[in-house]
Motif scaffolding. Structure first.
Motif, PDB file in Angstrom:
ATOM      1  N   PRO A   1       0.849  -1.193   0.000  1.00  0.00           N
ATOM      2  CA  PRO A   1       0.000   0.000   0.000  1.00  0.00           C
ATOM      3  C   PRO A   1       0.886   1.245   0.000  1.00  0.00           C
ATOM      4  O   PRO A   1       1.986   1.239   0.574  1.00  0.00           O
TER       5      PRO A   1
ATOM      6  N   PHE B   1       2.678   4.539   1.027  1.00  0.00           N
ATOM      7  CA  PHE B   1       3.027   5.017   2.360  1.00  0.00           C
ATOM      8  C   PHE B   1       2.196   6.254   2.707  1.00  0.00           C
ATOM      9  O   PHE B   1       1.928   7.105   1.853  1.00  0.00           O
TER      10      PHE B   1
ATOM     11  N   TYR C   1       2.975   2.863   8.931  1.00  0.00           N
ATOM     12  CA  TYR C   1       3.150   3.786   7.813  1.00  0.00           C
ATOM     13  C   TYR C   1       2.069   3.619   6.739  1.00  0.00           C
ATOM     14  O   TYR C   1       2.148   4.241   5.680  1.00  0.00           O
ATOM     15  N   THR C   2       1.069   2.766   7.025  1.00  0.00           N
ATOM     16  CA  THR C   2       0.011   2.559   6.023  1.00  0.00           C
ATOM     17  C   THR C   2      -1.374   2.591   6.689  1.00  0.00           C
ATOM     18  O   THR C   2      -1.924   3.654   6.896  1.00  0.00           O
TER      19      THR C   2
ATOM     20  N   GLY D   1      -4.818   2.785   2.564  1.00  0.00           N
ATOM     21  CA  GLY D   1      -4.043   2.243   3.675  1.00  0.00           C
ATOM     22  C   GLY D   1      -3.794   0.753   3.606  1.00  0.00           C
ATOM     23  O   GLY D   1      -2.947   0.222   4.331  1.00  0.00           O
ATOM     24  N   SER D   2      -4.519   0.039   2.738  1.00  0.00           N
ATOM     25  CA  SER D   2      -4.329  -1.404   2.562  1.00  0.00           C
ATOM     26  C   SER D   2      -4.776  -1.778   1.163  1.00  0.00           C
ATOM     27  O   SER D   2      -5.490  -1.023   0.494  1.00  0.00           O
TER      28      SER D   2
END
Length: 554
Positions: free
Chosen positions: A75, A77, A493-494, A508-509
């Motif tokens: 994902p 950053f 960081y995600t 984020g994913s």
């Protein structure tokens, strides 16, 4: 009507089956999807994750296909605290000083600046270290050095962390600051011990107030700010960053207008959550209407403003971080516990008022006193019914009794670890201020992580390295005080940063329906040691299905 309904449903199903993609990414090593090697993107979002043999139905002559040849896809950053607007701006970069130098050492740098300066403008610079400028080894006072070199031109020089300014007498006069002036809220005017005269060092908000005057009197302010922003965004994309939580938006300096121009010109290569600054010296009733006009929460856009930046305290090196027990030594003995930018009771009022107009807050809290007071304020707004995401950033000192409160109050803890001294656990710089024991206990991420609280990592660029891979690696090098494994560091960081920003439903994913925000690395960092993670290369960055960075082939 029933046969018609069946026909409509059937035709809709057929349309889905024959949909054509705008982008297919194949032959990828996809993080957390070991059985998949291909992603399909349609209308900026992920519509397929699986084997490439099953993705052929999405292809047509207009589909862009990217073959990653086995590269590692994560994902994108999310840098939860990044001063991208300021970091590469020409404003503030007219005069670069030495971070290691004392007053005498700075004179050659200042002479160079003097010859290059425009006589009609403020000279704005940066780069000194407060401890060296105020060292007892210096024969002259800071203001005397600047006054001799710049007797007629206003000068303001920013310390590396931005929490102190070094100014001359002309600048003080422009700002109507004199020896009898009171300290502003959240700031301090340093004076000579024996004469009580101003020594030219303005701590925290005292410096912010003067910097605003200098910034707003800079030539070509908009154009230089715009150019600096574009350079900063390009640097972020080159490091795999697809989303930024803004470090602060000084809306009285014209920064918002620059951001909106970049959005209008379709030149935002990073999604940015702006965080308007809460001015400590301006009444709430004067700020709330402006903040309400800035609010925006459309997750389909690349520019949002649904959180504010609120400072609880300053920093330990200035003696302005708010502590529960007094400093052992400090530049401001009349404030032995440090300072509040926003007083604790007013912070509660602020958070409740902001919640009513849609804002949550990203709160600067470094000292254990500031952390305690900020959690108390969030607790009040939680009791009032708010479910918005709140974050405390920096979180260097935390009282034992407050560790579990992050999880209990659903408050994210945001840490910056992108410098080598942090990776090595070297906090000796703080010992003369707070003692060896308190210094040793600084920046313990793991204690809060073990409670199940949401932990994020960020750069605070340009205070620390912008590279998320450095932050991920350093959080592992910290061993007992850092994060337990690389997956926890990647999450920080995600997806964890997305939760802090309230964006976890869209980014984020790597999940179906989320935006196609990716970073492509030349190596699988889950199989590397920390030092090798730092040296891993970003090959490509993709935001909402658009390639925003691609490494040049040599």
């Amino acid at each position: 009507m029933k046969p018609l309904l069946i026909f409509i449903v059937f035709c809709f199903y057929c349309a889905l089956q024959t949909a054509r993609a705008e982008l297919v990414i194949t032959n990828a090593n996809i993080y957390q999807h070991p059985s998949a090697n291909t992603l399909v993107v349609e209308d900026k979002r992920i519509v397929f994750i699986g084997d490439k043999t099953e993705a052929t139905t999405y292809l047509d002559d207009n589909t862009e296909v990217i073959d990653l040849e086995g590269a590692f896809l994560l994902p994108g950053f999310i840098d939860n605290h990044n001063h991208v607007f300021e970091a590469m701006s020409e404003i503030g970069g007219d005069c670069e000083l030495s971070p290691e130098g004392n007053l005498k050492d700075q004179i050659p740098f200042l002479n160079r600046c003097r010859y290059q300066a425009n006589d009609s403008q403020w000279l704005i610079g940066y780069g000194f270290t407060l401890e060296n400028i105020l060292s007892a080894d210096n024969y002259y006072s800071p203001i005397a050095v600047l006054d001799k070199l710049f007797p007629t031109k206003p000068v303001i020089l920013m310390e590396q962390t931005s929490h102190a300014m070094w100014v001359n007498s002309v600048a003080l006069k422009r700002a109507n600051i004199h020896p009898a002036s009171e300290h502003p809220q959240g700031g301090w005017l340093l004076r000579e011990t024996h004469t009580n005269q101003l020594n030219g060092i303005l701590l925290d908000n005292a410096g912010d107030i003067m910097m605003e005057q200098a910034w707003n009197n800079s030539a070509n302010k908009f154009e230089r700010s715009y150019q600096g922003l574009q350079s900063g965004l390009a640097e972020a994309s080159a490091h795999g960053i697809t989303t930024i939580g803004d470090g602060r938006l000084y809306w009285r300096r014209g920064w918002y207008e620059v951001w909106k121009a970049a959005e209008k010109n379709n030149e935002l290569t990073v999604r940015v959550s702006l965080r308007p600054w809460i001015y400590p010296s301006i009444a709430m009733e004067k700020q709330l209407p402006v903040l309400k006009s800035l609010f925006s929460n459309d997750h389909s856009k690349r520019l949002l403003a649904n959180q504010v930046k609120l400072y609880s305290d300053g920093i330990i090196t200035n003696g302005t971080a708010k502590m529960l027990t007094p400093y052992l030594d400090t530049y401001i003995p009349n404030a032995p516990l440090g300072l509040n930018y926003i007083e604790p009771d007013k912070m509660k009022d602020w958070l409740i008022a902001l919640d009513k107009i849609g804002f949550s807050a990203h709160i600067h809290a470094i000292g254990d006193g500031a952390v305690n007071e900020s959690l108390n304020a969030v607790e009040m707004v939680r009791k009032a019914g708010s479910r918005k995401p709140f974050t405390l950033t920096h979180v260097e000192a935390v009282d034992q009794q407050d560790i579990a409160r992050f999880k209990a109050l659903n408050v994210s803890a945001d840490f910056q670890v992108g410098s080598e001294y942090i990776a090595q656990g070297d906090h000796s710089w703080a010992e003369w201020l707070i003692g060896k024991q308190r210094a040793h206990n600084l920046l313990n991420i793991q204690k809060i992580y073990k409670t199940g609280a949401n932990i994020t990592l960020s750069s605070d660029w340009n205070v620390h390295d912008i590279n998320p891979l450095v932050g991920i690696a350093n959080s592992l090098k910290m061993t007992k005080t850092g994060l337990p494994d690389v997956h926890a560091a990647i999450d920080a960081y995600t997806i964890n940063a997305a939760k802090s920003l309230g964006l976890d439903k869209v980014t984020g994913s790597i999940e179906l329906g989320k935006y196609a925000d990716f970073v492509v690395l030349n190596k699988d960092i889950t199989k590397l040691k920390p030092n090798a993670i730092t040296n891993t290369q970003v090959l490509m960055t993709i935001l909402q299905g658009e390639v925003t960075f691609e490494q040049e082939v040599e």
